[in-house]
Design a protein around this motif. Structure first.
Motif, PDB file in Angstrom:
ATOM      1  N   TYR A 135       0.816  -0.996  -0.003  1.00 22.24           N
ATOM      2  CA  TYR A 135       0.070  -0.112  -0.048  1.00 22.24           C
ATOM      3  C   TYR A 135       0.829   1.240  -0.058  1.00 22.24           C
ATOM      4  O   TYR A 135       1.934   1.140   0.618  1.00 22.24           O
ATOM      5  CB  TYR A 135      -0.916   0.125   1.169  1.00 22.24           C
ATOM      6  N   ILE A 151      -6.013   8.597  -0.770  1.00 21.87           N
ATOM      7  CA  ILE A 151      -6.699   7.940  -1.974  1.00 21.87           C
ATOM      8  C   ILE A 151      -7.174   9.265  -2.984  1.00 21.87           C
ATOM      9  O   ILE A 151      -7.077  10.415  -2.334  1.00 21.87           O
ATOM     10  CB  ILE A 151      -7.777   7.041  -1.890  1.00 21.87           C
ATOM     11  N   ASP A 152      -7.509   9.004  -4.148  1.00 22.77           N
ATOM     12  CA  ASP A 152      -7.939  10.478  -4.779  1.00 22.77           C
ATOM     13  C   ASP A 152      -8.898  11.125  -4.028  1.00 22.77           C
ATOM     14  O   ASP A 152     -10.050  10.756  -3.750  1.00 22.77           O
ATOM     15  CB  ASP A 152      -8.356   9.723  -6.251  1.00 22.77           C
ATOM     16  N   GLU A 211      -8.155   6.810   3.247  1.00 24.57           N
ATOM     17  CA  GLU A 211      -8.794   5.742   3.602  1.00 24.57           C
ATOM     18  C   GLU A 211      -8.002   5.024   4.890  1.00 24.57           C
ATOM     19  O   GLU A 211      -6.894   5.168   4.880  1.00 24.57           O
ATOM     20  CB  GLU A 211      -8.810   4.722   2.401  1.00 24.57           C
ATOM     21  N   GLU A 251     -12.011   0.614  -4.548  1.00 26.61           N
ATOM     22  CA  GLU A 251     -10.810   0.533  -5.145  1.00 26.61           C
ATOM     23  C   GLU A 251      -9.796  -0.229  -4.320  1.00 26.61           C
ATOM     24  O   GLU A 251      -9.831  -0.027  -3.227  1.00 26.61           O
ATOM     25  CB  GLU A 251     -10.383   1.938  -4.927  1.00 26.61           C
ATOM     26  N   SER A 296      -6.051  -2.048  -5.036  1.00 26.17           N
ATOM     27  CA  SER A 296      -4.953  -1.925  -6.159  1.00 26.17           C
ATOM     28  C   SER A 296      -4.488  -3.324  -6.372  1.00 26.17           C
ATOM     29  O   SER A 296      -4.370  -3.910  -7.509  1.00 26.17           O
ATOM     30  CB  SER A 296      -3.970  -1.218  -6.028  1.00 26.17           C
ATOM     31  N   LEU A 349      -3.088   4.870  -7.552  1.00 23.25           N
ATOM     32  CA  LEU A 349      -4.032   3.729  -7.861  1.00 23.25           C
ATOM     33  C   LEU A 349      -3.275   3.284  -9.277  1.00 23.25           C
ATOM     34  O   LEU A 349      -2.807   2.124  -9.282  1.00 23.25           O
ATOM     35  CB  LEU A 349      -5.331   3.868  -8.001  1.00 23.25           C
TER      36      LEU A 349
END
Ligand SMILES: Cc1cc2nc3c(=O)[nH]c(=O)nc-3n(C[C@H](O)[C@H](O)[C@H](O)COP(=O)(O)OP(=O)(O)OC[C@H]3O[C@@H](n4cnc5c(N)ncnc54)[C@H](O)[C@@H]3O)c2cc1C
Ligand SMILES: Nc1ncnc2c1ncn2[C@@H]1O[C@H](COP(=O)(O)O)[C@@H](O)[C@H]1O
Lengths: 245, 323
Positions: A138, A157-158, A162, B71, B73, B99
């Motif tokens: 990650y 995250i975008d 998270e 999401e 990955s 991502l």
């Protein structure tokens, strides 16, 4: 807990980048090298986790002997020992294979890296290593706590963040504010001198990519100055001249 | 042999950066031949996916499995490499994001593919396959030859110019895709997801208004937010500003923060330290507002105003509202 922290050895963030040998190599003259800033965050959090829960922390670098001062610095900050895979790191894939190879021999619970190296800025070594080891990876991790064989990870995250809970072992790419950068103290510097820095041979890797030529961006044109008392005219210029609005 | 493009979704539609990736993939296929296949993972609107055809895609593989809604990955990389094998793809394209990099990396290890991240131009394809990419956080570039049979490129934003008036009105066929999902990829439990209340994410924004220590304190941000609102811009800041908690960390731009490449970057009370510049030098146009005429940022700017931000920002906002 056994922790591995992978560090890159990169030009200082203020370094002026130039090339030599017909633009095929970085000109290292006068360039100061540092531990990658993101790797420094990973190291700092690694040292904190080790202090909390015991275990060991090894630093790993894939590169040549000119990185040894930076590796010693990592030892002075709190790593117990170090491994340097002696090679000119060709590309991310090459580096990842070397890291995975060391990791396979040592079964670390946690492999910490920076979110990206600041020389080749790929942000891919952690994913490559994770997959090569068959474990989760990650990035970018901004907060990390370990308890009972599980990591609680807060990551970007975008457009948000998270929080995940994942079982060890893991490969993580770190960024601030995961920890504050640590500066070695006198005692750390003294003990670092006698800590083990093992130099090992690289394993063979098929060459996937190879750099051809380097170049610098085209120089910027002059900045157009707008008097402060006519500030509002800027908006029109941005619309009609620069065409960005 | 095909070119495969992974597209990121936002509320069921393809993100703009991913449409660029599709257009890029179509250009690559003009050279390499073969169909242009798009992969979309998670819930999506079929009509929205067909739109990929406008940018050159022949076919869209859509995996709508509920397990892929969030999401992930690891699972996404698995799905990507299965799609690559199914479609016999030799060039794989993703747009650069956390991502995108994670998926590309894991897929590269699975497929034994060469990977280049941060690509800034179309490849040169003849006997060899060469790409240009940014290195040293935008301070330099390199051309790299990709030698492996399967090649993975992670492309930066704005690599390819899309003229919306010029896109074809072709539709791609959407095909269901059912990758084999591995238990192993779902070991992590998601405790929470917090989408910052951003109307606009920094990496997608066309315009960014950013503040530095010259803003003097968090209580002074309103004029900057007003200008951002008037311009439909996202907001960013320098590192000390987020370190001091004047602004949230996700706004931190620079070498150790987010790298942005908007059309317009407006820097308010930021000195222009090299580490900050490293995060913004992909911007098309840079405006600097600083009271110090010697501020280094002016050297990298297209337009500059020497003056007090608190006097200048309201004037700009007024003018922007009239646009
Ligand atoms: C390894 C490393 C990594 C780093 N990474 C980053 C990074 O990712 N991003 C980043 O931003 N920094 C980074 N930094 C920090 C960087 O070096 C600078 O310290 C930082 O960018 C300065 O922030 P600033 O411009 O907001 O503040 P300052 O340098 O204090 O500049 C404030 C500016 O505001 C102007 N000003 C003051 N009052 C007004 C006014 N009323 N009106 C108009 N102008 C005014 C001043 O003239 C000055 O130019 C990093 C540093 C290191 C060592
Ligand atoms: N030569 C290297 N030796 C050890 N670790 C490295 C090396 N290069 C990169 N890394 C690690 O991988 C991370 C991501 O690098 P990159 O994918 O190159 O951006 C870095 O932050 C480091 O932690």
């Amino acid at each position: 807990m056994k922790i591995l922290v992978c560090i890159s050895n990169v030009p200082d963030t203020t370094a002026k980048i130039t090339f030599t040998d017909n633009d095929t190599r970085l000109n290292k003259t006068g360039v100061q090298y540092i531990i990658g800033p993101y790797d420094d965050y990973a190291l700092a959090r690694g040292v904190e986790l080790k202090e909390q829960s015991g275990g060991s922390l090894t630093v790993l670098h894939v590169g040549e002997a000119d990185a040894d001062p930076q590796i010693r610095k990592a030892l002075a900050i709190g790593a117990d020992d170090a491994i340097r895979v002696n090679a000119d790191p060709l590309d991310s894939y090459f580096v990842a294979v070397q890291i995975a190879n060391i990791a396979k021999q040592n079964s670390y619970d946690l492999i910490l890296m920076g979110r990206e190296s600041i020389d080749y800025n790929s942000g891919v070594v952690h994913g490559l290593v994770g997959e090569m080891l068959g474990i989760a990876s990650y990035s970018p991790v901004m907060k990390l706590d370990i308890e009972g064989g599980f990591a609680t990870i807060s990551r970007e995250i975008d457009g948000g963040k998270e929080v995940l809970r994942a079982p060890l072992p893991l490969v993580l790419g770190c960024q601030e504010p995961i920890a504050e950068w640590k500066i070695p103290n006198m005692r750390g510097i003294m003990t670092a001198r006698t800590k083990l820095l093992q130099v090992v041979k690289a394993v063979d890797v098929e060459n996937m990519t190879s750099p051809e030529k380097y170049f610098l961006p085209a120089p910027k044109g002059a900045c157009k100055m707008i008097p402060a008392d006519q500030a509002e005219t800027l908006i029109r210029l941005l619309q009609t001249e620069a065409k960005v609005l | 042999m095909s070119v495969l493009i992974y597209v990121e979704l936002d509320n069921g539609s393809i993100k703009k950066t991913s449409l660029e990736a599709v257009a890029y993939g179509a250009k690559v296929a003009e050279k390499t031949g073969g169909p242009v296949v798009v992969l979309a993972l998670g819930q999506a609107d079929e009509i929205a996916l067909q739109k990929a055809g406008n940018y050159g895609a022949t076919k869209v593989l859509h995996a709508a499995d509920e397990k892929l809604t969030h999401e992930n990955s690891l699972a996404y990389a698995d799905a990507l490499s299965q799609a690559v094998t199914q479609e016999n793809s030799k060039v794989i394209i993703l747009s650069k994001s956390g991502l995108g990099d994670a998926m590309a990396a894991r897929a590269a290890a699975k497929l034994k593919a060469g990977i280049v991240s941060g690509v800034t131009a179309l490849p040169e394809i003849d006997a060899t396959f060469k790409v240009k990419r940014g290195i040293f956080t935008g301070k330099a570039f390199a051309t790299t030859e990709v030698k492996s049979d399967v090649k993975i490129l992670v492309i930066k934003k704005n690599v390819i110019e899309i003229d919306e008036n010029d896109v074809a009105s072709a539709q791609a066929t959407v095909e269901p895709f059912a990758p084999q999902l591995r238990e192993n990829d779902f070991q992590a439990s998601v405790i929470s997801v917090e989408k910052a209340n951003l109307e606009l994410s920094l990496t997608e924004a066309q315009v960014i208004v950013s503040g530095g220590r010259g803003m003097k304190g968090p209580e002074n941000w309103q004029p900057l937010l007003d200008l951002a609102k008037a311009l439909g811009a996202a907001t960013g800041c320098s590192k000390p500003v987020s370190d001091l908690d004047w602004r949230p960390h996700h706004e931190h731009i620079g070498q150790t923060g987010i790298k942005v490449a908007p059309n317009l970057y407006i820097a308010c009370g930021i000195s222009g330290a090299i580490q900050h510049l490293a995060g913004v030098n992909g911007s098309k146009c840079i405006v600097v507002i600083n009271k110090d005429p010697e501020a280094p940022f002016f050297k990298s700017a297209d337009y500059g105003i020497v003056g007090d931000v608190f006097e200048i920002l309201p004037k700009l906002t007024e003018a922007a509202k009239k646009l």
